[in-house]
Design a protein around this motif. Structure first.
Motif, PDB file in Angstrom:
ATOM      1  N   GLY A  60      25.931   0.698 -36.028  1.00 25.28           N
ATOM      2  CA  GLY A  60      26.291   1.265 -34.580  1.00 25.28           C
ATOM      3  C   GLY A  60      27.275   0.622 -33.946  1.00 25.28           C
ATOM      4  O   GLY A  60      27.455   1.139 -32.800  1.00 25.28           O
ATOM      5  N   ASN A  61      28.039  -0.270 -34.009  1.00 27.89           N
ATOM      6  CA  ASN A  61      28.894  -0.818 -33.542  1.00 27.89           C
ATOM      7  C   ASN A  61      30.337  -0.453 -34.208  1.00 27.89           C
ATOM      8  O   ASN A  61      30.563  -0.226 -35.158  1.00 27.89           O
ATOM      9  CB  ASN A  61      28.959  -2.529 -33.376  1.00 27.89           C
ATOM     10  N   VAL A  62      31.607  -0.410 -33.150  1.00 27.48           N
ATOM     11  CA  VAL A  62      32.698   0.148 -33.648  1.00 27.48           C
ATOM     12  C   VAL A  62      33.726  -0.645 -33.073  1.00 27.48           C
ATOM     13  O   VAL A  62      33.812  -1.243 -31.850  1.00 27.48           O
ATOM     14  CB  VAL A  62      33.043   1.490 -33.406  1.00 27.48           C
ATOM     15  N   VAL A  63      34.912  -1.315 -33.859  1.00 26.09           N
ATOM     16  CA  VAL A  63      36.089  -1.511 -33.614  1.00 26.09           C
ATOM     17  C   VAL A  63      37.226  -0.520 -34.054  1.00 26.09           C
ATOM     18  O   VAL A  63      37.048  -0.232 -35.038  1.00 26.09           O
ATOM     19  CB  VAL A  63      36.237  -3.031 -34.178  1.00 26.09           C
ATOM     20  N   SER A  64      37.976  -0.069 -32.792  1.00 29.15           N
ATOM     21  CA  SER A  64      38.801   1.036 -33.292  1.00 29.15           C
ATOM     22  C   SER A  64      40.145   0.457 -32.693  1.00 29.15           C
ATOM     23  O   SER A  64      40.434  -0.168 -31.890  1.00 29.15           O
ATOM     24  CB  SER A  64      38.516   2.178 -32.778  1.00 29.15           C
ATOM     25  N   TRP A  65      41.346   0.997 -33.344  1.00 28.10           N
ATOM     26  CA  TRP A  65      42.682   0.791 -33.192  1.00 28.10           C
ATOM     27  C   TRP A  65      43.643   2.011 -33.418  1.00 28.10           C
ATOM     28  O   TRP A  65      43.243   2.556 -34.536  1.00 28.10           O
ATOM     29  CB  TRP A  65      43.245  -0.427 -33.850  1.00 28.10           C
ATOM     30  N   ASP A  66      44.493   2.476 -32.566  1.00 25.00           N
ATOM     31  CA  ASP A  66      45.286   3.491 -32.584  1.00 25.00           C
ATOM     32  C   ASP A  66      46.731   3.314 -32.136  1.00 25.00           C
ATOM     33  O   ASP A  66      46.899   2.444 -31.258  1.00 25.00           O
ATOM     34  CB  ASP A  66      44.694   4.626 -31.820  1.00 25.00           C
ATOM     35  N   GLU A  67      47.680   3.482 -33.023  1.00 24.46           N
ATOM     36  CA  GLU A  67      48.917   3.103 -32.769  1.00 24.46           C
ATOM     37  C   GLU A  67      49.371   3.917 -31.078  1.00 24.46           C
ATOM     38  O   GLU A  67      50.357   3.088 -30.585  1.00 24.46           O
ATOM     39  CB  GLU A  67      50.000   3.715 -33.659  1.00 24.46           C
ATOM     40  N   SER A  68      48.861   4.593 -30.840  1.00 21.05           N
ATOM     41  CA  SER A  68      49.064   5.392 -29.554  1.00 21.05           C
ATOM     42  C   SER A  68      48.431   4.457 -28.331  1.00 21.05           C
ATOM     43  O   SER A  68      48.965   4.294 -27.118  1.00 21.05           O
ATOM     44  CB  SER A  68      48.738   6.653 -29.224  1.00 21.05           C
ATOM     45  N   GLU A  69      47.499   3.609 -28.509  1.00 25.27           N
ATOM     46  CA  GLU A  69      46.974   2.532 -27.544  1.00 25.27           C
ATOM     47  C   GLU A  69      46.713   1.307 -28.614  1.00 25.27           C
ATOM     48  O   GLU A  69      45.776   1.117 -29.085  1.00 25.27           O
ATOM     49  CB  GLU A  69      45.552   3.185 -27.148  1.00 25.27           C
ATOM     50  N   PRO A  70      47.570   0.599 -28.714  1.00 23.89           N
ATOM     51  CA  PRO A  70      47.747  -0.617 -29.674  1.00 23.89           C
ATOM     52  C   PRO A  70      46.949  -1.868 -29.193  1.00 23.89           C
ATOM     53  O   PRO A  70      46.799  -2.797 -29.807  1.00 23.89           O
ATOM     54  CB  PRO A  70      49.269  -0.987 -29.523  1.00 23.89           C
ATOM     55  N   ASP A  71      45.877  -1.762 -28.286  1.00 23.92           N
ATOM     56  CA  ASP A  71      44.816  -2.711 -28.311  1.00 23.92           C
ATOM     57  C   ASP A  71      43.429  -2.374 -28.917  1.00 23.92           C
ATOM     58  O   ASP A  71      43.271  -1.109 -29.096  1.00 23.92           O
ATOM     59  CB  ASP A  71      44.437  -3.038 -26.783  1.00 23.92           C
ATOM     60  N   LEU A  72      42.904  -3.335 -29.595  1.00 25.07           N
ATOM     61  CA  LEU A  72      41.714  -2.993 -30.058  1.00 25.07           C
ATOM     62  C   LEU A  72      40.797  -2.615 -29.166  1.00 25.07           C
ATOM     63  O   LEU A  72      40.631  -3.295 -28.076  1.00 25.07           O
ATOM     64  CB  LEU A  72      41.114  -4.308 -30.866  1.00 25.07           C
ATOM     65  N   LYS A  73      39.760  -1.645 -29.385  1.00 22.76           N
ATOM     66  CA  LYS A  73      38.866  -1.296 -28.579  1.00 22.76           C
ATOM     67  C   LYS A  73      37.547  -1.430 -29.268  1.00 22.76           C
ATOM     68  O   LYS A  73      37.532  -1.191 -30.572  1.00 22.76           O
ATOM     69  CB  LYS A  73      39.107   0.203 -27.913  1.00 22.76           C
ATOM     70  N   THR A  74      36.429  -1.722 -28.684  1.00 24.22           N
ATOM     71  CA  THR A  74      34.956  -1.757 -29.298  1.00 24.22           C
ATOM     72  C   THR A  74      34.123  -0.968 -28.361  1.00 24.22           C
ATOM     73  O   THR A  74      34.597  -0.260 -27.390  1.00 24.22           O
ATOM     74  CB  THR A  74      34.557  -3.164 -29.116  1.00 24.22           C
ATOM     75  N   GLY A  75      33.055  -0.638 -29.126  1.00 22.78           N
ATOM     76  CA  GLY A  75      32.120   0.031 -28.636  1.00 22.78           C
ATOM     77  C   GLY A  75      30.708   0.383 -29.467  1.00 22.78           C
ATOM     78  O   GLY A  75      30.713  -0.441 -30.295  1.00 22.78           O
ATOM     79  N   VAL A  76      30.067   1.535 -29.141  1.00 25.55           N
ATOM     80  CA  VAL A  76      28.943   1.742 -30.165  1.00 25.55           C
ATOM     81  C   VAL A  76      28.929   3.389 -30.364  1.00 25.55           C
ATOM     82  O   VAL A  76      29.500   4.014 -29.750  1.00 25.55           O
ATOM     83  CB  VAL A  76      27.699   1.615 -29.341  1.00 25.55           C
ATOM     84  N   THR A  77      28.292   3.638 -31.514  1.00 29.51           N
ATOM     85  CA  THR A  77      28.296   5.101 -32.074  1.00 29.51           C
ATOM     86  C   THR A  77      26.775   5.587 -31.623  1.00 29.51           C
ATOM     87  O   THR A  77      25.796   4.766 -31.526  1.00 29.51           O
ATOM     88  CB  THR A  77      28.565   5.138 -33.510  1.00 29.51           C
ATOM     89  N   ASN A  78      26.873   6.721 -32.064  1.00 35.46           N
ATOM     90  CA  ASN A  78      25.488   7.422 -31.787  1.00 35.46           C
ATOM     91  C   ASN A  78      24.500   7.412 -33.023  1.00 35.46           C
ATOM     92  O   ASN A  78      23.406   8.028 -33.343  1.00 35.46           O
ATOM     93  CB  ASN A  78      25.688   8.928 -31.686  1.00 35.46           C
ATOM     94  N   GLU A  79      24.936   6.643 -34.069  1.00 36.26           N
ATOM     95  CA  GLU A  79      24.493   6.759 -35.484  1.00 36.26           C
ATOM     96  C   GLU A  79      22.974   6.088 -35.691  1.00 36.26           C
ATOM     97  O   GLU A  79      22.251   6.654 -36.251  1.00 36.26           O
ATOM     98  CB  GLU A  79      25.234   5.971 -36.588  1.00 36.26           C
TER      99      GLU A  79
END
Length: 129
Positions: A60-79
Motif C-alpha cells: 500500500g505504499n508507493v514511490v513514484s518518479w516521472d521524467e516530467s516531475e523529476p523528484d521522487l514522490k511518495t504516497g499510499v494506494t487503495n490496495e
C-alpha cells in the motif's frame, strides 16, 4: 495514512529484492516486476534507453518518479483498503505533501540489491540521487 513499518534488516531487504521476478508485458519498453509479498510490484517505462517512469509499490505504499516531475514522490494506494471481496483492477495513488524519506530509503535499498543482477535497476538507482 498507511503506518507500515519499513524493513531495515539487510537480510530481509535482500530477500525482498531477490523475490522480484519479471512479468512479460505486451507493451514495448515496459518492465513489470512482481515480488513474493502481497502488493509488491515495480514498474518501469523506458523510451530511447532512458527510464521515463518508475513506480514501486509495497503493502500500500508507493514511490513514484516521472521524467516530467523529476523528484521522487511518495504516497499510499487503495490496495490495502479494498477489503477481502474486492481486488482493485488499478491502483489509486494519494501522494504525500512531503516525501516520506524512510520509504524512499527502503525502496532505494531494494533497488540497490536488484541493480547487481538486473541492469534496469542499475539505471533506476540513479533516480535516487
Amino acid at each position: 495514512m498507511n503506518m507500515v513499518k519499513f524493513v531495515t534488516d539487510e537480510q530481509k531487504i535482500r530477500e525482498l529484492a531477490e523475490s522480484l521476478y519479471r512479468i512479460k508485458t505486451k507493451e514495448p519498453g515496459r518492465f513489470w516486476f512482481q515480488g513474493k509479498d502481497v502488493y509488491f510490484d515495480v514498474f518501469l517505462k523506458v523510451e530511447n534507453e532512458e527510464i521515463v517512469w518508475f513506480q514501486f509499490t509495497w503493502q500500500g505504499n508507493v514511490v513514484s518518479w516521472d521524467e516530467s516531475e523529476p523528484d521522487l514522490k511518495t504516497g499510499v494506494t487503495n490496495e490495502m483498503s479494498c477489503g477481502d471481496r474486492h481486488y482493485p483492477a488499478s491502483k489509486i495513488v494519494k501522494f504525500d505533501l512531503f516525501p516520506n524519506q524512510e520509504l524512499i530509503e527502503f525502496v532505494q535499498a531494494i533497488v540497490k540489491v536488484c541493480a547487481v543482477e538486473k541492469p534496469i535497476f542499475a539505471q533506476a538507482l540513479k533516480l535516487f540521487r
